[in-house]
Scaffold this motif. Structure first.
Motif, PDB file in Angstrom:
ATOM      1  N   ASN A 121      -3.854   7.127  -3.551  1.00  0.00           N
ATOM      2  CA  ASN A 121      -3.736   5.795  -2.815  1.00  0.00           C
ATOM      3  C   ASN A 121      -3.366   4.614  -3.951  1.00  0.00           C
ATOM      4  O   ASN A 121      -3.788   4.643  -5.145  1.00  0.00           O
ATOM      5  CB  ASN A 121      -4.585   5.261  -2.117  1.00  0.00           C
ATOM      6  CG  ASN A 121      -4.645   4.037  -1.229  1.00  0.00           C
ATOM      7  OD1 ASN A 121      -3.770   4.130  -0.460  1.00  0.00           O
ATOM      8  ND2 ASN A 121      -5.292   2.886  -1.458  1.00  0.00           N
TER       9      ASN A 121
ATOM     10  N   SER B  37       0.460   5.484  -0.122  1.00  0.00           N
ATOM     11  CA  SER B  37      -0.432   6.624  -0.275  1.00  0.00           C
ATOM     12  C   SER B  37       0.188   7.783   0.196  1.00  0.00           C
ATOM     13  O   SER B  37       1.323   7.962   0.938  1.00  0.00           O
ATOM     14  CB  SER B  37      -1.281   6.291   1.323  1.00  0.00           C
ATOM     15  OG  SER B  37      -1.888   5.165   1.351  1.00  0.00           O
TER      16      SER B  37
ATOM     17  N   THR C 207       0.930  -1.150  -0.031  1.00  0.00           N
ATOM     18  CA  THR C 207      -0.034   0.166  -0.104  1.00  0.00           C
ATOM     19  C   THR C 207       0.785   1.010   0.026  1.00  0.00           C
ATOM     20  O   THR C 207       1.886   1.344   0.896  1.00  0.00           O
ATOM     21  CB  THR C 207      -1.013   0.029   1.294  1.00  0.00           C
ATOM     22  OG1 THR C 207      -1.746  -1.128   1.170  1.00  0.00           O
ATOM     23  CG2 THR C 207      -1.785   1.334   1.075  1.00  0.00           C
TER      24      THR C 207
END
Length: 264
Positions: free
Chosen positions: A90, A79, A77
């Protein structure tokens, strides 16, 4: 009585069998240090907890990256916080996304933005991907049909980039990027995704797939260490250049095939 010969203090390292894999999108995840060590050398802060997932933050604290293999489905992930004219963004990428493709995106986070207008489709066109509009989405597909890149803009859902790779044996991954993801980062991702360069994996880490081609190579541990160190040194030199106001050097070590080769 004859004295026994002393064992030699110098041991000769033995070559290890590795494989160059093509297409790279189906090579499996790989060593996450390919990503994390470059970012660390570029000045990113490692905020990972002991025995926990990888967690890193950019020097200006606007971008956070995590890799968590302990949750399902697990993966990456990345971001970015809103700042100036840039909206928050994101990106989520599966755990089997090759680290070399992840690095295409994350390396770009450490480099100045080019003055040229970015386009995510140009690297795909250069590698002869087919691109077509189908309904409310623009879709690109690799020549071998194993990888894709799409931009969804169907209302009422929010626009989103969607990419991935897969084969009939269940190997593969998917990735999504919000439409607010800086376009130069999406372009860096598609450049790494479409690259014809194979990636290397050690024996035992090669996916069982009917869609990949492998080339066996014998590699010394010292060679692997040298390639890794060259990448880290390049990151450190670029960070020093940015911080000192000097021009930014850019060196990208290329893996060279050595030893006996056999294709399947």
């Amino acid at each position: 009585m004859k004295s026994k010969p002393r064992p030699s203090l110098h041991t000769t390292a033995q070559p290890e069998q590795h494989y160059l894999i093509h297409p790279r999108a189906l090579a499996g995840g790989g060593d996450i240090r390919h990503v994390s060590e470059f970012l660390r050398a570029s000045g990113w802060r490692d905020q990972s907890q002991r025995h926990g997932p990888l967690l890193m933050e950019s020097p200006d604290r606007t971008v956070r990256l995590s890799y968590d293999p302990y949750v399902m489905p697990g993966g990456w992930t990345i971001s970015g916080a809103a700042h100036g004219h840039q909206a928050a963004w994101n990106a989520v990428l599966g755990s089997q996304t090759p680290v070399e493709i992840i690095a295409g995106l994350t390396d770009a986070l450490t480099q100045p933005v080019s003055a040229h207008a970015p386009t995510a489709w140009a690297p795909l066109k250069q590698q002869r991907w087919s691109i077509a509009r189908r309904g409310g989405q623009l879709t690109a597909e690799s020549p071998d049909g194993t990888s894709w890149m799409q931009f969804h803009e169907d209302p009422p859902a929010s626009p989103v980039w969607w990419s991935g790779a897969g084969d009939q044996q269940g190997n593969g991954w998917t990735a999504t990027f919000t439409a607010t993801t800086p376009l130069h980062l999406v372009q860096a991702f598609t450049t790494a995704l479409a690259s014809p360069e194979p990636v290397m994996r050690p024996r035992g880490r090669v996916p069982h797939s009917m869609r990949i081609f492998t080339t066996s190579v014998s590699v010394l541990p010292s060679q692997l260490a040298a390639w890794q160190q060259a990448r880290i040194q390049a990151a450190g030199a670029a960070a020093w250049a940015r911080n000192s106001g000097a021009g930014q050097p850019r060196t990208t070590p290329r893996l060279s095939a050595a030893g006996r080769r056999a294709r399947r």
